[in-house]
Design an enzyme around this catalytic site. Sequence first.
Site, PDB file in Angstrom:
ATOM      1  N   LYS A 152       3.052  -7.936   0.844  1.00 12.26           N
ATOM      2  CA  LYS A 152       3.625  -7.379   2.071  1.00 12.26           C
ATOM      3  C   LYS A 152       4.328  -8.504   2.850  1.00 12.26           C
ATOM      4  O   LYS A 152       3.724  -9.565   3.074  1.00 12.26           O
ATOM      5  CB  LYS A 152       2.523  -6.806   2.963  1.00 12.26           C
ATOM      6  CG  LYS A 152       2.062  -5.442   2.541  1.00 12.26           C
ATOM      7  CD  LYS A 152       1.425  -4.709   3.717  1.00 12.26           C
ATOM      8  CE  LYS A 152       1.242  -3.236   3.454  1.00 12.26           C
ATOM      9  NZ  LYS A 152       1.180  -2.789   2.088  1.00 12.26           N
ATOM     10  N   ASP A 208       6.460  -4.868  -0.999  1.00  8.51           N
ATOM     11  CA  ASP A 208       6.275  -3.614  -0.261  1.00  8.51           C
ATOM     12  C   ASP A 208       7.261  -3.580   0.906  1.00  8.51           C
ATOM     13  O   ASP A 208       7.727  -4.621   1.379  1.00  8.51           O
ATOM     14  CB  ASP A 208       4.853  -3.540   0.330  1.00  8.51           C
ATOM     15  CG  ASP A 208       3.781  -3.294  -0.737  1.00  8.51           C
ATOM     16  OD1 ASP A 208       4.125  -3.063  -1.903  1.00  8.51           O
ATOM     17  OD2 ASP A 208       2.592  -3.341  -0.372  1.00  8.51           O
ATOM     18  N   MET A 209       7.561  -2.367   1.384  1.00  9.63           N
ATOM     19  CA  MET A 209       8.435  -2.247   2.553  1.00  9.63           C
ATOM     20  C   MET A 209       7.592  -1.836   3.758  1.00  9.63           C
ATOM     21  O   MET A 209       6.836  -0.873   3.690  1.00  9.63           O
ATOM     22  CB  MET A 209       9.526  -1.203   2.286  1.00  9.63           C
ATOM     23  CG  MET A 209      10.572  -1.133   3.374  1.00  9.63           C
ATOM     24  SD  MET A 209      11.499  -2.677   3.591  1.00  9.63           S
ATOM     25  CE  MET A 209      12.707  -2.581   2.275  1.00  9.63           C
ATOM     26  N   ARG A 251      11.156   0.831  -6.058  1.00 10.25           N
ATOM     27  CA  ARG A 251      10.111   1.854  -5.881  1.00 10.25           C
ATOM     28  C   ARG A 251      10.563   2.816  -4.779  1.00 10.25           C
ATOM     29  O   ARG A 251      10.873   2.396  -3.676  1.00 10.25           O
ATOM     30  CB  ARG A 251       8.798   1.190  -5.481  1.00 10.25           C
ATOM     31  CG  ARG A 251       7.685   2.192  -5.147  1.00 10.25           C
ATOM     32  CD  ARG A 251       6.559   1.552  -4.324  1.00 10.25           C
ATOM     33  NE  ARG A 251       5.933   0.451  -5.016  1.00 10.25           N
ATOM     34  CZ  ARG A 251       5.327  -0.571  -4.384  1.00 10.25           C
ATOM     35  NH1 ARG A 251       5.268  -0.622  -3.075  1.00 10.25           N
ATOM     36  NH2 ARG A 251       4.780  -1.540  -5.079  1.00 10.25           N
ATOM     37  N   VAL A 310       9.568   5.634  -2.183  1.00 13.04           N
ATOM     38  CA  VAL A 310       8.446   6.281  -1.489  1.00 13.04           C
ATOM     39  C   VAL A 310       8.994   7.120  -0.343  1.00 13.04           C
ATOM     40  O   VAL A 310      10.157   6.991   0.037  1.00 13.04           O
ATOM     41  CB  VAL A 310       7.410   5.253  -0.943  1.00 13.04           C
ATOM     42  CG1 VAL A 310       6.846   4.384  -2.055  1.00 13.04           C
ATOM     43  CG2 VAL A 310       7.999   4.394   0.175  1.00 13.04           C
ATOM     44  N   LYS A 311       8.134   7.956   0.227  1.00 15.35           N
ATOM     45  CA  LYS A 311       8.587   8.782   1.362  1.00 15.35           C
ATOM     46  C   LYS A 311       8.575   7.977   2.666  1.00 15.35           C
ATOM     47  O   LYS A 311       9.339   8.266   3.575  1.00 15.35           O
ATOM     48  CB  LYS A 311       7.703  10.020   1.479  1.00 15.35           C
ATOM     49  CG  LYS A 311       7.909  10.974   0.304  1.00 15.35           C
ATOM     50  CD  LYS A 311       7.146  12.266   0.505  1.00 15.35           C
ATOM     51  CE  LYS A 311       7.210  13.115  -0.753  1.00 15.35           C
ATOM     52  NZ  LYS A 311       6.322  14.286  -0.679  1.00 15.35           N
ATOM     53  N   ALA A 323       5.644   5.307   5.021  1.00 11.56           N
ATOM     54  CA  ALA A 323       4.305   5.414   5.608  1.00 11.56           C
ATOM     55  C   ALA A 323       4.288   5.105   7.107  1.00 11.56           C
ATOM     56  O   ALA A 323       3.247   5.239   7.740  1.00 11.56           O
ATOM     57  CB  ALA A 323       3.370   4.452   4.877  1.00 11.56           C
ATOM     58  N   ARG A 378      -6.311   5.736   4.537  1.00 12.33           N
ATOM     59  CA  ARG A 378      -6.459   6.697   3.430  1.00 12.33           C
ATOM     60  C   ARG A 378      -7.301   7.884   3.867  1.00 12.33           C
ATOM     61  O   ARG A 378      -6.998   9.028   3.559  1.00 12.33           O
ATOM     62  CB  ARG A 378      -7.137   6.046   2.213  1.00 12.33           C
ATOM     63  CG  ARG A 378      -6.393   4.920   1.557  1.00 12.33           C
ATOM     64  CD  ARG A 378      -5.239   5.407   0.705  1.00 12.33           C
ATOM     65  NE  ARG A 378      -4.037   5.699   1.450  1.00 12.33           N
ATOM     66  CZ  ARG A 378      -3.198   4.780   1.948  1.00 12.33           C
ATOM     67  NH1 ARG A 378      -3.404   3.509   1.763  1.00 12.33           N
ATOM     68  NH2 ARG A 378      -2.111   5.142   2.621  1.00 12.33           N
ATOM     69  N   GLU A 382      -5.245  10.217   6.260  1.00 16.08           N
ATOM     70  CA  GLU A 382      -3.962  10.824   5.914  1.00 16.08           C
ATOM     71  C   GLU A 382      -4.101  12.209   5.282  1.00 16.08           C
ATOM     72  O   GLU A 382      -3.156  12.978   5.286  1.00 16.08           O
ATOM     73  CB  GLU A 382      -3.106   9.885   5.052  1.00 16.08           C
ATOM     74  CG  GLU A 382      -3.529   9.790   3.611  1.00 16.08           C
ATOM     75  CD  GLU A 382      -2.822   8.663   2.861  1.00 16.08           C
ATOM     76  OE1 GLU A 382      -1.928   8.020   3.433  1.00 16.08           O
ATOM     77  OE2 GLU A 382      -3.198   8.440   1.711  1.00 16.08           O
TER      78      GLU A 382
HETATM   79  P1  FAD Z   1       2.768  13.558   0.470  1.00 11.85           P
HETATM   80  O1  FAD Z   1       4.149  13.869   0.901  1.00 11.85           O
HETATM   81  O2  FAD Z   1       1.836  12.970   1.482  1.00 11.85           O
HETATM   82  O3  FAD Z   1       2.091  14.858  -0.120  1.00 11.85           O
HETATM   83  C1  FAD Z   1       2.800  15.678  -1.043  1.00 11.85           C
HETATM   84  C2  FAD Z   1       1.834  16.290  -2.027  1.00 11.85           C
HETATM   85  O4  FAD Z   1       1.255  15.245  -2.854  1.00 11.85           O
HETATM   86  C3  FAD Z   1       0.633  16.988  -1.404  1.00 11.85           C
HETATM   87  O5  FAD Z   1       0.950  18.302  -1.027  1.00 11.85           O
HETATM   88  C4  FAD Z   1      -0.380  16.910  -2.535  1.00 11.85           C
HETATM   89  O6  FAD Z   1      -0.097  17.876  -3.504  1.00 11.85           O
HETATM   90  C5  FAD Z   1      -0.107  15.552  -3.152  1.00 11.85           C
HETATM   91  N1  FAD Z   1      -0.968  14.530  -2.510  1.00 11.85           N
HETATM   92  C6  FAD Z   1      -0.574  13.580  -1.646  1.00 11.85           C
HETATM   93  N2  FAD Z   1      -1.622  12.807  -1.279  1.00 11.85           N
HETATM   94  C7  FAD Z   1      -2.701  13.302  -1.893  1.00 11.85           C
HETATM   95  C8  FAD Z   1      -4.091  12.966  -1.900  1.00 11.85           C
HETATM   96  N3  FAD Z   1      -4.563  11.956  -1.169  1.00 11.85           N
HETATM   97  N4  FAD Z   1      -4.932  13.696  -2.653  1.00 11.85           N
HETATM   98  C9  FAD Z   1      -4.462  14.720  -3.397  1.00 11.85           C
HETATM   99  N5  FAD Z   1      -3.162  15.100  -3.432  1.00 11.85           N
HETATM  100  C10 FAD Z   1      -2.287  14.399  -2.696  1.00 11.85           C
HETATM  101  N6  FAD Z   1       4.957   3.378   1.941  1.00 11.85           N
HETATM  102  C11 FAD Z   1       5.723   2.466   2.588  1.00 11.85           C
HETATM  103  O7  FAD Z   1       6.222   2.735   3.688  1.00 11.85           O
HETATM  104  N7  FAD Z   1       5.962   1.230   2.023  1.00 11.85           N
HETATM  105  C12 FAD Z   1       5.484   0.883   0.799  1.00 11.85           C
HETATM  106  O8  FAD Z   1       5.729  -0.236   0.325  1.00 11.85           O
HETATM  107  C13 FAD Z   1       4.710   1.848   0.088  1.00 11.85           C
HETATM  108  N8  FAD Z   1       4.227   1.581  -1.142  1.00 11.85           N
HETATM  109  C14 FAD Z   1       3.575   2.564  -1.831  1.00 11.85           C
HETATM  110  C15 FAD Z   1       3.174   2.324  -3.154  1.00 11.85           C
HETATM  111  C16 FAD Z   1       2.598   3.341  -3.900  1.00 11.85           C
HETATM  112  C17 FAD Z   1       2.196   3.069  -5.318  1.00 11.85           C
HETATM  113  C18 FAD Z   1       2.391   4.628  -3.309  1.00 11.85           C
HETATM  114  C19 FAD Z   1       1.789   5.736  -4.101  1.00 11.85           C
HETATM  115  C20 FAD Z   1       2.751   4.850  -2.005  1.00 11.85           C
HETATM  116  C21 FAD Z   1       3.336   3.834  -1.245  1.00 11.85           C
HETATM  117  N9  FAD Z   1       3.707   4.058   0.076  1.00 11.85           N
HETATM  118  C22 FAD Z   1       4.467   3.102   0.724  1.00 11.85           C
HETATM  119  C23 FAD Z   1       3.237   5.258   0.813  1.00 11.85           C
HETATM  120  C24 FAD Z   1       4.260   6.377   0.835  1.00 11.85           C
HETATM  121  O9  FAD Z   1       5.351   6.037   1.669  1.00 11.85           O
HETATM  122  C25 FAD Z   1       3.654   7.683   1.364  1.00 11.85           C
HETATM  123  O10 FAD Z   1       3.241   7.494   2.687  1.00 11.85           O
HETATM  124  C26 FAD Z   1       2.460   8.195   0.593  1.00 11.85           C
HETATM  125  O11 FAD Z   1       2.583   7.948  -0.786  1.00 11.85           O
HETATM  126  C27 FAD Z   1       2.296   9.717   0.814  1.00 11.85           C
HETATM  127  O12 FAD Z   1       3.407  10.414   0.283  1.00 11.85           O
HETATM  128  P2  FAD Z   1       3.343  11.185  -1.141  1.00 11.85           P
HETATM  129  O13 FAD Z   1       4.741  11.256  -1.656  1.00 11.85           O
HETATM  130  O14 FAD Z   1       2.381  10.490  -2.029  1.00 11.85           O
HETATM  131  O15 FAD Z   1       2.759  12.617  -0.844  1.00 11.85           O
END
Ligand code: FAD
Length: 293
Positions: free
Chosen positions: A73, A107-108, A173, A175-176, A178, A275, A278
Amino acid sequence: MIPPIANRFVAGETAAKALDHVRELNDRGIKAIVNLLGEHHDDRAAVREDAREYRLLASDIAATDFDACISVKPSQLGLDLGNDVFREEVTAIVDTAATEDVFVWIDMEDHTTTDVTLDTFEELARKHADGGHSDGRGSSSDQESGAGVCVQANLKRTRADVERLADIPGKVRFVKGAYDEPADIAYKDKARVDHEYETLLEYAFEEYDDGIAVGSHDPVMIDRAIELHDEHGTPFEIQMLTGVREDAQMELTAEYDVWQYTPYGDRWKSYFYRRAMERKENLRFAVRAIVGR
Ligand code: FAD
């Protein structure tokens, strides 16, 4: 010691515990992205200490020959103390890791860090591009070292960033996002973020030759990535967190490249809290662990 309640999301307090976890993952066909927990260090000594641990971790990974890389990070590597501190520390980590053939993700963090993170990534990715890829994207099959960066679909600027990254070697990578960002620069509506995420994947699968990482647990987005992969043939990898949808990780690894983001370290409390908060299932799991049912 990490209580059982947090064990699900954190591999342990030490690098040795994290590497035990990596071994178990590799035995199940899943690769690991190892992260030492920590952010927003405002003390140079703490930055140096974490940077040193990452360099040692890269050597340990190389010595064990595990399928693993690391993720850092920017604010853990001194960004709050100055862009130059972050640049110096991350460069030393990527350079050391490259000599060991270990890949480093950056990471961002929130939107105030996007420019310096992307600029630093670009410098490192170009420096470590392997022969033949310096004017294009690296290939994950032959790019075992070097750097990758993360982009966030919730930021309005990201489409332009993703177009810029198409000409830079290294992996990206998706991601949506965080972080809770201001409405003038970020999409706040979940459906809009999902739409942006899908559109970014569509662009990447069409325009990138390789180097796409889908960092999401969302089955809809993963299915879409698989469809795009089938349509365009572009290789990709799926990345998920330790403790989240591990059954899906196991299923997907039979056919696709799956990497598990594996955090460890003694600063696990805030990570665990994030975690647990969320998603309702995670919170229910935490409560059940506390009351023992
Ligand atoms: P969401 O949009 O939260 O959920 C969509 C669907 O996914 C849900 O309806 C469900 O079906 C499934 N789901 C999601 N979470 C769960 C759970 N806990 N249990 C069961 N099902 C679930 N963010 C950053 O800003 N910077 C980063 O560098 C960064 N690095 C990341 C690296 C990795 C490997 C991952 C996985 C995430 C990272 N993130 C990072 C976080 C990311 O931005 C999202 O906040 C986070 O992944 C939640 O979005 P999602 O796409 O997983 O699912």
